[in-house]
Write an enzyme that holds these catalytic residues in place. Sequence first.
Site, PDB file in Angstrom:
ATOM      1  N   ASP A 155      -1.131   2.470  -1.911  1.00  0.00           N
ATOM      2  CA  ASP A 155      -0.763   1.459  -2.343  1.00  0.00           C
ATOM      3  C   ASP A 155      -0.660   0.345  -1.562  1.00  0.00           C
ATOM      4  O   ASP A 155       0.143  -0.481  -1.770  1.00  0.00           O
ATOM      5  CB  ASP A 155       0.116   1.434  -3.310  1.00  0.00           C
ATOM      6  CG  ASP A 155       0.246   2.753  -4.130  1.00  0.00           C
ATOM      7  OD1 ASP A 155      -0.761   2.963  -4.842  1.00  0.00           O
ATOM      8  OD2 ASP A 155       1.068   3.766  -4.134  1.00  0.00           O
TER       9      ASP A 155
ATOM     10  N   HIS B  82      -7.234   1.208  -7.864  1.00  0.00           N
ATOM     11  CA  HIS B  82      -6.688  -0.077  -7.060  1.00  0.00           C
ATOM     12  C   HIS B  82      -7.356  -1.218  -7.818  1.00  0.00           C
ATOM     13  O   HIS B  82      -8.199  -0.906  -8.700  1.00  0.00           O
ATOM     14  CB  HIS B  82      -7.369  -0.051  -5.605  1.00  0.00           C
ATOM     15  CG  HIS B  82      -8.725   0.333  -5.625  1.00  0.00           C
ATOM     16  ND1 HIS B  82      -9.015   1.744  -5.456  1.00  0.00           N
ATOM     17  CD2 HIS B  82      -9.963  -0.102  -5.591  1.00  0.00           C
ATOM     18  CE1 HIS B  82     -10.154   2.112  -5.506  1.00  0.00           C
ATOM     19  NE2 HIS B  82     -10.751   0.773  -5.667  1.00  0.00           N
TER      20      HIS B  82
END
Length: 431
Positions: A13, A41
């Site tokens: 992340d 994402h």
Amino acid sequence: MANVVVVGAQWGDEGKGKIVDWLSIEADIVVRFQGGHNAGHTLVIGNQVYKLALLPSGIVRLGKLSVIGNGVVVDPQHLVEEIAKLAAQGIEITPDNLKIAENVPLILGLHRELDAHRESSTVEGVKIGTTKRGIGPAYEDKVGRRAIRLMDLAEPDTLDEKIVRLLAHHEPLRRGLGLEPISAGAIRAELESLAPKILPFMDATWDLLENARRAGKRILFEGAQGALLDIDHGTYPFVTSSNTVAANAATGSGLGPKAIGYVLGIAKAYTTRVGGGPFPTELLDETGQLIGDRGHEYGVNTGRRRRCGWFDAVLVRQTVKTCGIDGIALTKLDILDGFKEIKVCVGYDLDGRRIDRLPASQSAQARVKPIYETIDGWEGTTAGARSWADLPAQAIKYVRRIEELIEAPVALLSTSPERADTILVHDPFRD
């Protein structure tokens, strides 16, 4: 020109999607080499927001070839759904711009069910914090040499014997866990319904990539998750089921080690983590809450709130070494705007002794306490900065101190989700 490997330098992340999209302008081919659709994402291009999980980030760019390498585990149902979702946003995906390795293992319904069952367990140590998408069980079958692979769908006459081999393992396992039996016919029907939709993308991608490399094509290898989730080098057992370090870009795409050129690590200006496991700099107070709120720290796939903490230079320096990182892309610097003081972890205290690495022992990892260095914050904003001249002087000092502590230069600096809000220090493709 160097081929470029992009890897997360923390627990995932870190903002790899934006950086890969930014670099993909210069690339001819973008390759996913490990993981599955557990690594969501977000890409922001103009007014359009694309949310990807399995497909390489280059898929949203015209004229780029996207490749899913052999190191990935593919959920065919999710793949079909993700392609359809992007098609609805105007992104055409065909065998001309997407290739999938013929030997990728497939994630089946029984893998998802097993993963979810384990995560719902109340037995201590069983729950890891996975996305319940079947990634781990699919990798288990790959290593156990019983996986159904993409190429198997092209040979329906041999499919039954492979399903029988798969169920020879799963049937007793399911009985022991109290799960309902699953028939070979149900698995075959699942695969036959999806085969026509995904087989056109199948190719010997290792050969395609090697020919492209020899022809001087620029290849961008896109890692998923982060190096601290690596099955060998991460915070085991709170890790993913694949090797996330840069070296796996070669293995997971079918190329030799010389195919790897520049390794770009992605790190946030602070630290986040999803799920269980050690997190030495975690902030359980209002500061951690503020960082999470400012950074919109929620998982793209799961919506789970991420744990937040100060930047851990010890961990990032460790991943610089395990990944052979040449430079760092530092993201989300703008989230720290306005903090009077910012802390950076520069070492650990383990039972009264200072150490400068994260120990491999699970019990020792749980006992380490961060040793902080306090750095003055800045009053101005870094949001949207596109050059060093746009940054407050103290923000530049913060970046320079991080470089010293992690023993690697900052090659790129990201100051917002917009791809244009990026400060280029060193172009990885020009190495």
